[in-house]
Write an enzyme that holds these catalytic residues in place. Sequence first.
Site, PDB file in Angstrom:
ATOM      1  N   HIS A 102       0.795  -1.150   0.045  1.00 32.10           N
ATOM      2  CA  HIS A 102       0.183  -0.079   0.013  1.00 32.10           C
ATOM      3  C   HIS A 102       0.682   1.327   0.039  1.00 32.10           C
ATOM      4  CE1 HIS A 102      -3.660   2.147   1.309  1.00 32.10           C
ATOM      5  NE2 HIS A 102      -2.767   3.174   1.561  1.00 32.10           N
ATOM      6  N   GLU A 103       1.811   1.521   1.028  1.00 27.15           N
ATOM      7  CA  GLU A 103       2.550   2.696   1.199  1.00 27.15           C
ATOM      8  C   GLU A 103       3.739   2.731  -0.204  1.00 27.15           C
ATOM      9  OE1 GLU A 103       1.372   4.568   3.083  1.00 27.15           O
ATOM     10  OE2 GLU A 103       0.433   3.050   4.572  1.00 27.15           O
ATOM     11  N   HIS A 106       1.834   4.552  -2.898  1.00 26.25           N
ATOM     12  CA  HIS A 106       2.020   6.004  -2.756  1.00 26.25           C
ATOM     13  C   HIS A 106       3.595   6.587  -3.126  1.00 26.25           C
ATOM     14  CE1 HIS A 106      -1.753   6.184  -0.798  1.00 26.25           C
ATOM     15  NE2 HIS A 106      -1.201   5.727   0.286  1.00 26.25           N
TER      16      HIS A 106
END
Length: 201
Positions: A102-103, A106
Site C-alpha cells: 500500500h505505502e 504511494h
Amino acid sequence: PGEMADGAGASGSGGAGRGDEEARARTQKYVDKALARDPKVKFILDAMEKSGCSVDVTGGESFFKVEHCEAEIAGGFRPTSGVVVCQNHVQTQEEVNNLLAHELIHAYDHCRAKDLDWNNCMHHTCSEIRAASLSGDCNWFFEALRGNFGLKKQHQECVRRRAKLSIAMNPACGDNDQQLKAVDDCFEKCFADTAPFDRIP
C-alpha cells in the site's frame, strides 16, 4: 517526524521498554521478510527503480522505518523519508506485506508524478484509491475479517471505503461530503490506473 501521506504522524522512538523492543524486533523481521520474499512488494520496488526512484532497503538510512506510533494507524508514507511501519499496530506478516505494498504504491505515485501534491485532496485521493485497490487491502479474506461479505462489486466498494477513511485524515479534503465527492470524482480514472501492474494483482 512529520506528516505521512496517509494523514497521520508517528511519534519516533516512542515508549521504551521490553514489550516495545520485542514489538520492534518482531515487526522488523516482518518487514525484512516482505522485502526479501513478497512478490508484490518486490515488483513495486523494481518498478520504482526502473522509474529512477530506487530506495535503500537496508541499514540506518533505510527507506523503511519501524516506529511506535501514537496515531491508530498501521503505517504511512512520508514523501521526504519513506515508509513507516507502526510496530504497535501490526500483528502479522500478511498485514505487513499489504501495508508495504500500500505505502509503496504511494511512493511509486510520488516518484512517477513529479508534481504530486499530498496537500491537494484530488492527488491524495487518487493515490489512496490506487493503493487500496492494488495492495491487497481489499482482498476477500481481509474484507471477510472486517465483516464485509457482499459479492457484487465488493472490491470497488472496499476501495471506495478505504480511500475515504484515508483521506478523512487530510485537512485539505474537507468534511465528509467533500471527501465522498473527491472519491467519486477520482474513482473511475484512478481505479483503472493499475501501474506498475498490468492489472489488479
